[in-house]
Design a protein around this motif. Structure first.
Motif, PDB file in Angstrom:
ATOM      1  N   THR A 134      17.035   3.377  -2.912  1.00  0.00           N
ATOM      2  CA  THR A 134      16.051   3.770  -1.900  1.00  0.00           C
ATOM      3  C   THR A 134      15.431   2.533  -1.246  1.00  0.00           C
ATOM      4  N   ASP A 135      16.184   1.432  -1.256  1.00  0.00           N
ATOM      5  CA  ASP A 135      15.776   0.185  -0.601  1.00  0.00           C
ATOM      6  C   ASP A 135      14.471  -0.383  -1.166  1.00  0.00           C
ATOM      7  N   ARG A 136      14.295  -0.257  -2.468  1.00  0.00           N
ATOM      8  CA  ARG A 136      13.129  -0.889  -3.096  1.00  0.00           C
ATOM      9  C   ARG A 136      13.340  -2.390  -3.186  1.00  0.00           C
ATOM     10  N   PRO A 137      12.394  -3.182  -2.685  1.00  0.00           N
ATOM     11  CA  PRO A 137      12.539  -4.637  -2.789  1.00  0.00           C
ATOM     12  C   PRO A 137      12.076  -5.155  -4.136  1.00  0.00           C
ATOM     13  N   LEU A 138      12.467  -6.369  -4.444  1.00  0.00           N
ATOM     14  CA  LEU A 138      11.954  -7.081  -5.604  1.00  0.00           C
ATOM     15  C   LEU A 138      10.449  -7.273  -5.443  1.00  0.00           C
ATOM     16  N   ASP A 170       9.152  -1.066   3.502  1.00  0.00           N
ATOM     17  CA  ASP A 170       9.487  -1.171   2.081  1.00  0.00           C
ATOM     18  C   ASP A 170       8.668  -2.230   1.352  1.00  0.00           C
ATOM     19  N   HIS A 171       7.914  -3.017   2.107  1.00  0.00           N
ATOM     20  CA  HIS A 171       7.086  -4.057   1.503  1.00  0.00           C
ATOM     21  C   HIS A 171       5.594  -3.727   1.539  1.00  0.00           C
ATOM     22  N   VAL A 172       5.224  -2.648   2.235  1.00  0.00           N
ATOM     23  CA  VAL A 172       3.790  -2.400   2.454  1.00  0.00           C
ATOM     24  C   VAL A 172       3.313  -0.991   2.098  1.00  0.00           C
ATOM     25  N   PHE A 173       4.223  -0.048   1.858  1.00  0.00           N
ATOM     26  CA  PHE A 173       3.783   1.331   1.629  1.00  0.00           C
ATOM     27  C   PHE A 173       2.970   1.494   0.343  1.00  0.00           C
ATOM     28  N   GLY A 174       3.007   0.515  -0.540  1.00  0.00           N
ATOM     29  CA  GLY A 174       2.242   0.610  -1.789  1.00  0.00           C
ATOM     30  C   GLY A 174       0.908  -0.120  -1.771  1.00  0.00           C
ATOM     31  N   ILE A 175       0.451  -0.561  -0.601  1.00  0.00           N
ATOM     32  CA  ILE A 175      -0.790  -1.356  -0.521  1.00  0.00           C
ATOM     33  C   ILE A 175      -1.974  -0.631  -1.148  1.00  0.00           C
ATOM     34  N   GLU A 176      -2.200   0.607  -0.742  1.00  0.00           N
ATOM     35  CA  GLU A 176      -3.358   1.348  -1.235  1.00  0.00           C
ATOM     36  C   GLU A 176      -3.287   1.542  -2.748  1.00  0.00           C
ATOM     37  N   THR A 177      -2.091   1.780  -3.260  1.00  0.00           N
ATOM     38  CA  THR A 177      -1.923   1.993  -4.696  1.00  0.00           C
ATOM     39  C   THR A 177      -2.172   0.712  -5.478  1.00  0.00           C
ATOM     40  N   MET A 178      -1.721  -0.418  -4.955  1.00  0.00           N
ATOM     41  CA  MET A 178      -1.972  -1.696  -5.625  1.00  0.00           C
ATOM     42  C   MET A 178      -3.467  -1.971  -5.733  1.00  0.00           C
ATOM     43  N   ASN A 179      -4.222  -1.636  -4.681  1.00  0.00           N
ATOM     44  CA  ASN A 179      -5.686  -1.748  -4.691  1.00  0.00           C
ATOM     45  C   ASN A 179      -6.151  -3.153  -5.077  1.00  0.00           C
TER      46      ASN A 179
END
Length: 283
Positions: free
Chosen positions: A18-22, A70-79
């Motif tokens: 699913t194109d997850r980056p390192l 693929d590099h930014v969709f987790g910003i809110e979760t990372m917090n």
């Protein structure tokens, strides 16, 4: 799974399904820093769960290598305190105004504002995107920034290139390690995937000036200096061989005659990418 890379650096490997980056983790004496937010809340959560098992200083910073989904969709979760280049910030501001449901994704693909590959990967990674909104940044820099984590320093530089003009690298001199994001990849957002020698070659020269021994790119396994420089030099060789040529058949025929063998699959892909760049320059 989190892999320990050096005494101070860990990473979660990329996943092409699913194109997850390192994703990277850099640990100082006082604070820890994350490289890239992941391609979904689920990706970010998996990373954070693995990190929680480590005996390291608390997470404080998140540095984005560039604006692609693929590099930014987790910003809110990372917090975390999110750091990015001012060009990345401009893109994040735009993305926050967008809807990410199937209908709007398909509409943007139809208008040429999004590409089919990314749309497909987003749908695979995040089947349910109801109400999903992208995050934003807290600390913005223009050209470079240094963060002291305590005995470990992160030098963060906007390096540009073909893939995205906001491409940012993170160098950890004490560990001789360079996180590169996708900066050595092609331009994928303007028609056929392409390389421009005018953008790529100066960027490669910048990369070679870092006193690094280890290189981590987002969609490949980590490499030693010898392995990575072999790849860069081969890319330079292909780009110089193609030159300003725009005919695929002529370049491949000339390549076969010059080297006494036909180009392999990777070489053909790079030949095509440089030719596509030449065609764009002429258009």
């Amino acid at each position: 799974m989190i892999t320990k890379f050096t005494d101070r650096i860990y990473y979660m490997p990329n996943d092409d399904k699913t194109d997850r980056p390192l994703l990277g983790l850099i640990c100082g004496d006082k604070d820890s820093l994350v490289v890239d937010a992941g391609n979904s809340p689920a990706h970010a959560n998996e990373f954070l769960m693995e990190v929680s098992k480590l005996d390291i200083p608390p997470l404080k910073y998140l540095v984005l290598t560039h604006w692609h989904w693929d590099h930014v969709f987790g910003i809110e979760t990372m917090n975390l305190i999110t750091v990015c280049n001012n060009k990345t910030k401009e893109k994040l501001d735009i993305m926050q105004k967008l809807s990410w449901d199937d209908l709007m994704l398909d509409e943007r693909v139809g208008k040429g504002e999004e590409i089919e590959f990314c749309s497909k990967m987003i749908k695979l990674e995040m089947p349910d995107r109801d109400g999903f909104k992208t995050g934003n940044a807290d600390i913005i820099f223009k050209e470079n920034l240094e963060i002291d984590l305590g005995a470990i320093h992160c030098t963060i530089d906007n390096i540009g290139g073909c893939h995205s003009e906001d491409s940012t690298v993170i160098f950890i001199p004490e560990e001789k390690t360079l996180f590169l994001g996708d900066c050595i990849c092609e331009d994928i957002y303007s028609g056929e995937w392409s390389y421009s020698r005018d953008k790529l070659l100066p960027m490669i020269n910048k990369i070679k000036k870092y006193d690094a021994s280890y290189y981590l790119t987002s969609h490949h396994h980590p490499e030693s200096k010898e392995e990575f420089f072999d790849y860069l030099n081969d890319l330079i060789r292909i780009g110089n061989f193609v030159g300003n040529e725009c005919s695929k058949n002529e370049v491949i025929e000339r390549y076969t005659q010059f080297y006494g063998k036909a180009p392999n699959e990777d070489e053909i892909c790079n030949i095509y990418s440089f030719i596509h760049g030449n065609l764009k320059d002429r258009a």
